[in-house]
Scaffold this active site. Sequence first.
Site, PDB file in Angstrom:
ATOM      1  N   ASP A  43       0.699  -1.156   0.066  1.00  0.00           N
ATOM      2  CA  ASP A  43      -0.119   0.081   0.058  1.00  0.00           C
ATOM      3  C   ASP A  43       0.962   1.128   0.132  1.00  0.00           C
ATOM      4  OD1 ASP A  43      -2.243   1.883   0.384  1.00  0.00           O
ATOM      5  OD2 ASP A  43      -3.285   0.545   1.428  1.00  0.00           O
ATOM      6  N   HIS A  92       1.990   1.870  -3.223  1.00  0.00           N
ATOM      7  CA  HIS A  92       1.143   2.872  -3.836  1.00  0.00           C
ATOM      8  C   HIS A  92       1.699   4.516  -3.765  1.00  0.00           C
ATOM      9  CE1 HIS A  92      -2.565   0.250  -3.133  1.00  0.00           C
ATOM     10  NE2 HIS A  92      -1.601  -0.540  -4.001  1.00  0.00           N
TER      11      HIS A  92
END
Length: 405
Positions: free
Chosen positions: A218, A241
């Site tokens: 993430d 991310h």
Amino acid sequence: MRNALVLLILHTIASSNFSFGHGQTTFNVLDYGAAGDGERDDSKAFLEAWNASCSTYASEGTTTLVIPAEKTFLLQPTTFSGSCNSGNGIRVEIMGKIVAPKNPDEWKECVESWLSFGNLSNLIINGTGEINGQGSPWWSNITTQVNALHFFNCSNLRLSGVTHVDSPKAHISINRSNNVTVSDIHILAPHDSPNTDGIDISVSTYVNIHDSKIATGDDCIAINNGSSFINITNIACGPGHGISVGSLGVNRSYQTAEQINVRNCSFNGTQNGARLKTWQGGSGYARKITFENITLTDAKHPIIIDQHYCNGKHDCPNSTQAVQVSDVTYSNIQGTSSSMEAIVFNCTQIPGCTNIVMKQINITSAIAYQNISASCINANGTCSTTVPQVSCLKTNETMSFNLYT
Ligand SMILES: *[C@@H]1O[C@H](CO)[C@@H](O)[C@H](O)[C@H]1NC(C)=O
Ligand SMILES: *[C@@H]1O[C@H](CO)[C@@H](O)[C@H](O)[C@H]1NC(C)=O
Ligand SMILES: *[C@@H]1O[C@H](CO)[C@@H](O)[C@H](O)[C@H]1NC(C)=O
Ligand SMILES: *[C@@H]1O[C@H](CO)[C@@H](O)[C@H](O)[C@H]1NC(C)=O
Ligand SMILES: *[C@@H]1O[C@H](CO)[C@@H](O)[C@H](O)[C@H]1NC(C)=O
Ligand SMILES: *[C@@H]1O[C@H](CO)[C@@H](O)[C@H](O)[C@H]1NC(C)=O
Ligand SMILES: *[C@@H]1O[C@H](CO)[C@@H](O)[C@H](O)[C@H]1NC(C)=O
Ligand SMILES: *[C@@H]1O[C@H](CO)[C@@H](O)[C@H](O)[C@H]1NC(C)=O
Ligand SMILES: *[C@@H]1O[C@H](CO)[C@@H](O)[C@H](O)[C@H]1NC(C)=O
Ligand SMILES: *[C@@H]1O[C@H](CO)[C@@H](O)[C@H](O)[C@H]1NC(C)=O
Ligand SMILES: *[C@@H]1O[C@H](CO)[C@@H](O)[C@H](O)[C@H]1NC(C)=O
Ligand SMILES: *[C@@H]1O[C@H](CO)[C@@H](O)[C@H](O)[C@H]1NC(C)=O
């Protein structure tokens, strides 16, 4: 008599704690009954050693809690709280490996975080050891995930050296803290492990994160509500991310973030690069944010502002209200995008995104001979030497003058 004295001194040095003449005090978890075999629960020994460190006053030097090398310590959810008596703060030297129970059923408590440090000032955590959340069983059922390392209400905190592996959820979360430095750490989790943010910051000020490598499933770093005066420097992010400001304004809340600098960072194989995300229906602001000297290798959305963020876990209202995004500067950003839309400013009609400044941007496609583009909705500001072109920003006057001479 002399021999007896030497023996007594040796014994004192070997026993659980000892004070040097200048007041340095060291506590080793092995002396409090930790097994360090990775099988038996060492939480009680750690807490006892912590309590001893926390309650011993050292007039000079720092009190040190030692977690020795070449051993693996199994810990249940544990909270190390202050305030402490230690005078100059506590240093936790992590040289060995700390692991969470392998299976979620073996966790004795239902908690938000596995290892918490709270209400402390002048805490240093460093060493060449590892904190391993053994998170993989949690990734298939994300309803009850827990963060690995959590800091709450800490001031003058320093974390360095340690390797952080496979957290069930976020690896490190920093909340309600002030004057924090995180450096020379390595965070490592698979690219497809859900919600395993590297570092989450919220309601914290004066936070410096530098010279670290973050590979995760993430956000490498997420800068959330109530964060200000945050410097992120020299971070290698990927997979992951990207580095995100927000999401802000969830569930129609008032949230803020400002004075954030992200510099000298690289993104390799990430889903995003420099990202800013806000929910519709919220209020507050994200402002005075700079992304500078960024290198991209195969980043899917290198530059993105999304004022319509929605991750499916909450209502996504269609509202005219949104968190205000302003004074965001992107400068010296080079590299490749793996999607055709390298730059996305997707802002709401009101309040929109204002004073976006772009300079020296050159993002090309990761795929040979592919053109890439930028999309820009409800944003204003200026740009110079920016490839691809961003239609809704004004080209800087001096630049366009130069172009035509
Ligand atoms: C550590 O100290 C706290 C607070 O003084 C106490 O509640 C706790 O029982 C102690 N834990 C151990 C393992 O000694
Ligand atoms: C910190 O102090 C607050 C207020 O006294 C208390 O509620 C909280 O449990 C403490 N947290 C930790 C982690 O020590
Ligand atoms: C941890 O920090 C202390 C104080 O800054 C330093 O003396 C020590 O060498 C560091 N230890 C490691 C293993 O990095
Ligand atoms: C996920 O975990 C929750 C809480 O432990 C449990 O109630 C739920 O049944 C689990 N879901 C799946 C798909 O295993
Ligand atoms: C911030 O924390 C460091 C220790 O990590 C300390 O040396 C410094 O004085 C603190 N700065 C302020 C302004 O309190
Ligand atoms: C962040 O960087 C700026 C510019 O280099 C500097 O002035 C500021 O003191 C830094 N802030 C922190 C929290 O280190
Ligand atoms: C830009 O960032 C890279 C790391 O990504 C660093 O090596 C380089 O020194 C930085 N350049 C400047 C001018 O700060
Ligand atoms: C990006 O990551 C890939 C795969 O891990 C690696 O082979 C490559 O060298 C990296 N590129 C850069 C510029 O760091
Ligand atoms: C959301 O609101 C806008 C502006 O009022 C409108 O144009 C749009 O159709 C609405 N979208 C949905 C999905 O209701
Ligand atoms: C902007 O966000 C809206 C809402 O999520 C979405 O429908 C639209 O496709 C996005 N536009 C672009 C250009 O990404
Ligand atoms: C942008 O980068 C590409 C690839 O490195 C290079 O070929 C091109 O000349 C650069 N364009 C500008 C305007 O700097
Ligand atoms: C951007 O829009 C805001 C609000 O409409 C306006 O106040 C500001 O002057 C505009 N800025 C530029 C550079 O056009």
